[in-house]
Write a protein that holds these residues in place. Structure first.
Motif, PDB file in Angstrom:
ATOM      1  N   LEU A  69      -1.519  14.637   1.101  1.00  6.71           N
ATOM      2  CA  LEU A  69      -2.061  13.295   1.297  1.00  6.71           C
ATOM      3  C   LEU A  69      -3.569  13.274   1.071  1.00  6.71           C
ATOM      4  O   LEU A  69      -4.284  14.227   1.404  1.00  6.71           O
ATOM      5  CB  LEU A  69      -1.756  12.806   2.710  1.00  6.71           C
ATOM      6  CG  LEU A  69      -0.291  12.512   3.026  1.00  6.71           C
ATOM      7  CD1 LEU A  69      -0.158  11.938   4.433  1.00  6.71           C
ATOM      8  CD2 LEU A  69       0.304  11.542   2.019  1.00  6.71           C
ATOM      9  N   LEU A 112       6.153   1.868   3.590  1.00  4.46           N
ATOM     10  CA  LEU A 112       5.587   3.194   3.767  1.00  4.46           C
ATOM     11  C   LEU A 112       5.857   3.675   5.192  1.00  4.46           C
ATOM     12  O   LEU A 112       5.632   2.938   6.164  1.00  4.46           O
ATOM     13  CB  LEU A 112       4.075   3.190   3.516  1.00  4.46           C
ATOM     14  CG  LEU A 112       3.585   2.593   2.193  1.00  4.46           C
ATOM     15  CD1 LEU A 112       2.081   2.790   2.068  1.00  4.46           C
ATOM     16  CD2 LEU A 112       4.315   3.203   1.015  1.00  4.46           C
ATOM     17  N   LEU A 119      -4.962   4.538   7.040  1.00  2.00           N
ATOM     18  CA  LEU A 119      -4.066   4.163   5.952  1.00  2.00           C
ATOM     19  C   LEU A 119      -4.496   2.832   5.335  1.00  2.00           C
ATOM     20  O   LEU A 119      -4.560   2.688   4.100  1.00  2.00           O
ATOM     21  CB  LEU A 119      -2.632   4.073   6.468  1.00  2.00           C
ATOM     22  CG  LEU A 119      -1.581   3.536   5.492  1.00  2.00           C
ATOM     23  CD1 LEU A 119      -1.503   4.405   4.245  1.00  2.00           C
ATOM     24  CD2 LEU A 119      -0.215   3.434   6.170  1.00  2.00           C
ATOM     25  N   LEU A 178       4.625   6.570   7.585  1.00  2.00           N
ATOM     26  CA  LEU A 178       3.618   7.603   7.791  1.00  2.00           C
ATOM     27  C   LEU A 178       3.895   8.325   9.105  1.00  2.00           C
ATOM     28  O   LEU A 178       3.850   7.722  10.174  1.00  2.00           O
ATOM     29  CB  LEU A 178       2.218   6.983   7.825  1.00  2.00           C
ATOM     30  CG  LEU A 178       1.050   7.919   8.152  1.00  2.00           C
ATOM     31  CD1 LEU A 178       0.903   8.986   7.072  1.00  2.00           C
ATOM     32  CD2 LEU A 178      -0.242   7.125   8.312  1.00  2.00           C
ATOM     33  N   LEU A 226       3.702  11.197   4.393  1.00  2.00           N
ATOM     34  CA  LEU A 226       3.958   9.807   4.045  1.00  2.00           C
ATOM     35  C   LEU A 226       5.117   9.717   3.059  1.00  2.00           C
ATOM     36  O   LEU A 226       5.131  10.416   2.046  1.00  2.00           O
ATOM     37  CB  LEU A 226       2.710   9.161   3.448  1.00  2.00           C
ATOM     38  CG  LEU A 226       2.896   7.662   3.187  1.00  2.00           C
ATOM     39  CD1 LEU A 226       1.793   6.843   3.836  1.00  2.00           C
ATOM     40  CD2 LEU A 226       2.936   7.389   1.688  1.00  2.00           C
TER      41      LEU A 226
END
Length: 458
Positions: free
Chosen positions: A254, A327, A344, A329, A302
């Motif tokens: 990430l 998404l 984010l 996470l 993620l």
């Protein structure tokens, strides 16, 4: 045998009693599994209620006088039951949940999802492991000290069986506050996790948290002809792809700044086992950097779990005005949902391309958990697990998934020792088709919990 002496039961006696009790324990588990208590399906709310009522009857049959169904407006039914122990003995709260995940496509199952079916060394059905086996394990452990043997449990026992864990435990914080005194305990055993492997027990000491968002990008007020405007006007799908790609570097790690990472337990996860249990194809490369268990347990991850865009079949030659993605996470222990959501969101706002309009909508969140696995209760648990698994000591295991309600227990009962255990193993397939309970491991779990109650009384 009197209640003063049940704390003196030998391991051999506990093991033989569990073996004798297993047919009845399994029968009660199978009866629970046949109830389609899918909390996510409003059409089966009556089944969730019926499941709670079945749990009540099981507890009453075990000698619990104080048994009741409780709920918060809009929430699913939970069951609380209490049975006092000898004077001066600790009180142990035993948690599990009676609701289950949707079974989804029946064609993916090798046997009917709500008809428990034994194949090989497993019992297959939705909820056979997650988490009706948790309820059955609690009952089995208590029966070791039950009237059949002229005994009573050596500790006070409170049962708390939740009915909405699979839909996020939305009303659990209020339930805990409303029934705080009834649920107060010295030790809390949460049977909703698993073991490291067949034959290797574990205590779960860390779990990642969760932040889920829906992301939408818009580049047009309406769809337009791709031949007339392509090459000048960006379409939303292209913009979304560029945005999502910015979340990862070339190694698949990430790139979101500000997320927390930490060390994990020193546990080896062999390549062959990792590939077999994950279902990864033979040639796929792992993503991220660092030790395997850190990537799985104590680093953020993620996943893009959904996309809204025109389907390939029937797609027209137009530029799409909008595109959306969901998404998921997973945040590391030590991070907070507030901080992770801010990080984010800041990344998405910084990297949205070509002036596209970005909308980020929070779906839900759940805090990460790190448990201090030290003290007398954990010593009692480690000794019980080692005995139940014939000398194999338990692993301190992290879990990459999230059980946000554990943080609620830690916050509500800060003086209690919270032990996270469970019946699952790496091939349980909880939430998926062909969910299965390894029967020999389940018996060891019952033995271990009975030994834990005995040890806590000592």
């Amino acid at each position: 045998m009197s209640e003063e002496t049940t704390a003196g039961l030998s391991t051999e006696t506990v093991r033989s009693r569990v073996a004798e009790l297993m047919p009845g324990i399994r029968s009660d588990l199978e009866d629970l599994v046949r109830i389609e208590s899918v909390s996510a399906d409003p059409a089966r709310a009556s089944e969730v209620q019926r499941s709670a009522e079945a749990v009540v009857e099981l507890f009453r049959a075990e000698g619990f006088d104080d048994v009741r169904i409780v709920s918060i407006d809009g929430g699913a039914p939970a069951v609380i039951a209490h049975r006092p122990g000898p004077d001066g003995a600790p009180t142990v709260l035993l948690y599990a949940h009676h609701d289950v995940q949707p079974e989804n496509d029946h064609a993916l199952w090798d046997s009917p999802p709500f008809e428990p079916t034994e194949r090989g060394d497993r019992l297959y059905a939705r909820g056979a492991a997650d988490d009706k086996a948790g309820i059955a394990a609690h009952l089995g452990a208590l029966r070791v000290f039950g009237e059949h043997y002229g005994d009573t449990p050596p500790v006070g026992v409170t049962m708390f069986i939740e009915g909405e864990e699979e839909v996020g435990s939305e009303t659990l914080p209020e339930l805990l506050r409303e029934h705080q005194e009834a649920l107060r305990a010295d030790v809390i055993v949460i049977a909703d996790s698993g073991n490291w492997d067949i034959g290797v027990p574990a205590l779960t000491t860390s779990l990642r948290g969760l932040v889920r968002v829906d992301v939408e990008v818009r580049t047009l007020t309406h769809a337009v002809h791709s031949g007339m405007w392509g090459g000048l006007v960006p379409d939303a799908i292209m913009a979304l792809i560029r945005l999502l790609a910015s979340l990862y570097d070339d190694d698949g790690a990430l790139t979101i700044e500000g997320l927390h990472s930490g060390p994990a337990a020193d546990v080896e996860y062999p390549e062959e086992r990792l590939r077999a249990e994950s279902g990864a194809t033979a040639d796929v490369h792992w993503v991220g950097r660092g030790p395997v268990v850190e990537r799985l347990w104590t680093q953020p991850a993620l996943t893009i779990t959904g996309l809204d865009a025109p389907k390939v079949d029937g797609a027209s030659n137009t530029l799409s005005p909008t595109a959306r993605a969901k998404l998921s996470l997973r945040i590391a222990p030590g991070d907070t949902t507030e901080s992770a959501l801010a990080a984010l969101t800041a990344h998405l706002e910084k990297h949205v391309p070509w002036g596209a309009t970005l909308t980020v909508t929070t779906v839900d969140t759940g805090e990460a958990t790190a448990i201090d696995a030290t003290g007398p209760a954990y010593d009692a648990a480690r000794a019980a697990f080692t005995e139940a698994w014939d000398g194999t000591e338990p692993v301190d295991m992290g879990v990459g998934g999230s059980i946000p309600f554990i943080a609620e227990f830690l916050e509500t009962f800060p003086e209690a020792s919270v032990l996270v255990t469970g019946v699952e193993d790496p091939d349980t397939r909880a939430h998926g088709a062909n969910e299965g309970l390894h029967l020999a491991e389940f018996e060891r779990v019952v033995v271990a919990e009975a030994l834990l109650l005995r040890n806590l009384a000592r």
